[in-house]
Scaffold this active site. Structure first.
Site, short mmCIF file in Angstrom:
data_model
loop_
_atom_site.label_atom_id
_atom_site.label_comp_id
_atom_site.label_asym_id
_atom_site.label_seq_id
_atom_site.Cartn_x
_atom_site.Cartn_y
_atom_site.Cartn_z
N CYS A 146 0.82 -1.22 0.00
CA CYS A 146 0.00 0.00 0.00
C CYS A 146 0.85 1.27 0.00
O CYS A 146 0.40 2.33 -0.41
CB CYS A 146 -0.95 0.01 1.20
SG CYS A 146 -1.93 -1.48 1.30
N HIS A 289 -3.84 6.84 2.23
CA HIS A 289 -4.22 5.49 1.84
C HIS A 289 -5.56 5.15 2.49
O HIS A 289 -5.74 5.33 3.70
CB HIS A 289 -3.13 4.51 2.30
CG HIS A 289 -3.54 3.09 2.15
ND1 HIS A 289 -4.16 2.61 1.02
CD2 HIS A 289 -3.44 2.03 3.00
CE1 HIS A 289 -4.42 1.33 1.18
NE2 HIS A 289 -3.99 0.95 2.36
N ASN A 319 -10.39 -0.66 -0.45
CA ASN A 319 -8.95 -0.49 -0.26
C ASN A 319 -8.26 -1.01 -1.53
O ASN A 319 -8.30 -2.20 -1.82
CB ASN A 319 -8.55 -1.29 0.98
CG ASN A 319 -7.07 -1.22 1.30
OD1 ASN A 319 -6.25 -0.96 0.42
ND2 ASN A 319 -6.73 -1.47 2.55
#
Ligand code: UT7
Length: 362
Positions: A146, A289, A319
């Site tokens: 990520c 994020h 996500n």
């Protein structure tokens, strides 16, 4: 201006700190340039996985997912439409180049952040360079989960600022739904992740004040076993029951990653503000994020960040790991919400464990 034209150092190319002149044999002062975003783009597959759709295939509820994560739906790449990490990345970069109004052959460098590329080699970046006719651009992939796009942003920024290159593309792309276990055993993880890609084109700017005023990149390999995709039983952490983890599917120790994320996110903001000597109130946007809305909310409350300064799209896209920050930034930019003079902080954390930030002056 070519990538090798020198930008004069403040005070003149030959000025020393004391205001005198270097002897003729002294190497030139380091080149320090500004860096700016000249285009952004994203690609989201049309197919959606809604919470209602998940209720039909696993033991979960819309209410649980919304309360614990903020997610209502996420996108899913469709291989029948040739959607995959590299084709989504290619679509995102095409949009970013159109926004920047430059052809791909002006790129000196393409960095693709991903953990879900189709092939071990060549890189997604090489395939994109070929498809978009990026000529001889350097091209490589970067695996920092990520945090990948923010890592890549810092790498490209430093290469441009240092004078080595002029123009770079940094892309985050993920096809994570292929690694999800949609059985009840995998429900803690599978409800979170979606597919998509985001891209940005960066270019050297004449104004040296533009660009990252502070950044950080961190890792802690001791936490690798909290989030991984094993391919062989040998990949499992020592002592793991092979029957408890499915090969080729993502395993996440949600609670551990949650604790890490809440703490790290907040310390990352504090560290970056500190390095830059900037107060949280001076930052126009925190582009973070999108891992879980509760993690975003905890940081927002701690720093007193108003809601309109912390962009949230997790309810629509879930996500998307490395694609998450560039998709958010593209949406913000296209909505006309980024203005000259703004300070914008990019933040991400994830598997590895890794975490990274970049605070920009626009
Ligand atoms: O992007 C990379 C970084 N990743 C992250 O930042 C993710 C961080 N972790 C999280 O966001 C959260 O830990 C999750 C959303 C993954 C899980 O939420 P949680 O509040 O930490 O749930 P939990 O794992 O502690 O589980 C609580 C309960 C359990 O039931 P019991 O044992 O209390 O009876 C789970 O079995 O919720 C149950 N549960 C579910 N129930 C319905 C777990 N997943 C689900 C589900 N639907 N999908």
């Amino acid at each position: 201006m070519s990538s090798h034209d020198a930008i004069p150092a403040p005070g003149g190319e030959h000025a020393s700190a004391g205001g005198g002149h270097y002897p003729a044999h002294t190497p030139k002062a380091p080149r320090v340039a500004g860096v700016e975003f000249i285009g952004t783009g994203s690609y989201l597959p049309e197919d959606k996985i809604t919470n209602a759709g998940l209720e039909r295939i696993m033991d979960t509820t819309d209410e649980w997912i919304v309360q614990r994560t903020g997610i209502r739906e996420r996108r899913k790449a469709d291989p029948a439409k040739h959607e995959s990490a590299w084709t989504m990345a290619s679509g995102a970069l095409e949009n970013a180049l159109a926004d920047a109004r430059i052809p791909a052959d002006q790129l000196d460098l393409i960095i693709v952040a991903t953990v879900s590329s189709e092939m071990a080699t060549p890189s997604v970046a090489s395939r994109i360079a070929n498809r978009l006719k990026a000529g001889k651009a350097a091209a490589f992939d970067l695996a920092a989960a990520c945090s990948g796009w923010v890592y890549g942003l810092n790498v490209a920024h430093e290469m441009i600022r240092g004078g080595g290159i002029t123009t770079a593309a940094v892309i985050g792309t993920e096809h994570l739904t292929q690694y999800m276990d949609y059985s009840t055993a995998g429900r803690g993880c599978a409800i979170l992740f979606g597919d998509g890609a985001g891209a940005a084109v960066l270019r050297r700017a004449a104004d040296p004040a533009k660009g990252a005023i502070a950044w950080s990149m961190h890792g802690d390999g001791t936490g690798w076993k909290d989030l991984y995709i094993p391919r062989r039983p040998d990949d499992l952490p020592e002592g793991t029951d092979p029957a408890a983890v499915k090969m080729g599917q993502m395993f996440m120790n949600g609670r551990e990653v949650f604790k890490f994320a809440v703490g790290t996110f907040q310390s990352l903001i504090a560290e970056t503000l500190d390095k830059a000597g900037v107060r949280a109130e001076s930052v126009a946007h925190f582009v973070c994020h999108q891992s879980n809305v509760r993690i975003l909310e905890a940081a927002r409350e701690r720093f007193g960040i108003p809601q309109d300064k912390l962009y949230v799209n997790i309810h629509r896209v879930g996500n998307t790991s490395a694609a998450s920050v560039p998709i958010c930034f593209d949406e913000l930019r296209r909505a006309g919400r980024i203005h000259p003079g703004d300070k914008v902080m990019f933040l991400a954390f994830g598997a590895g464990l890794t975490w990274s930030s970049s605070l920009w002056q626009f």
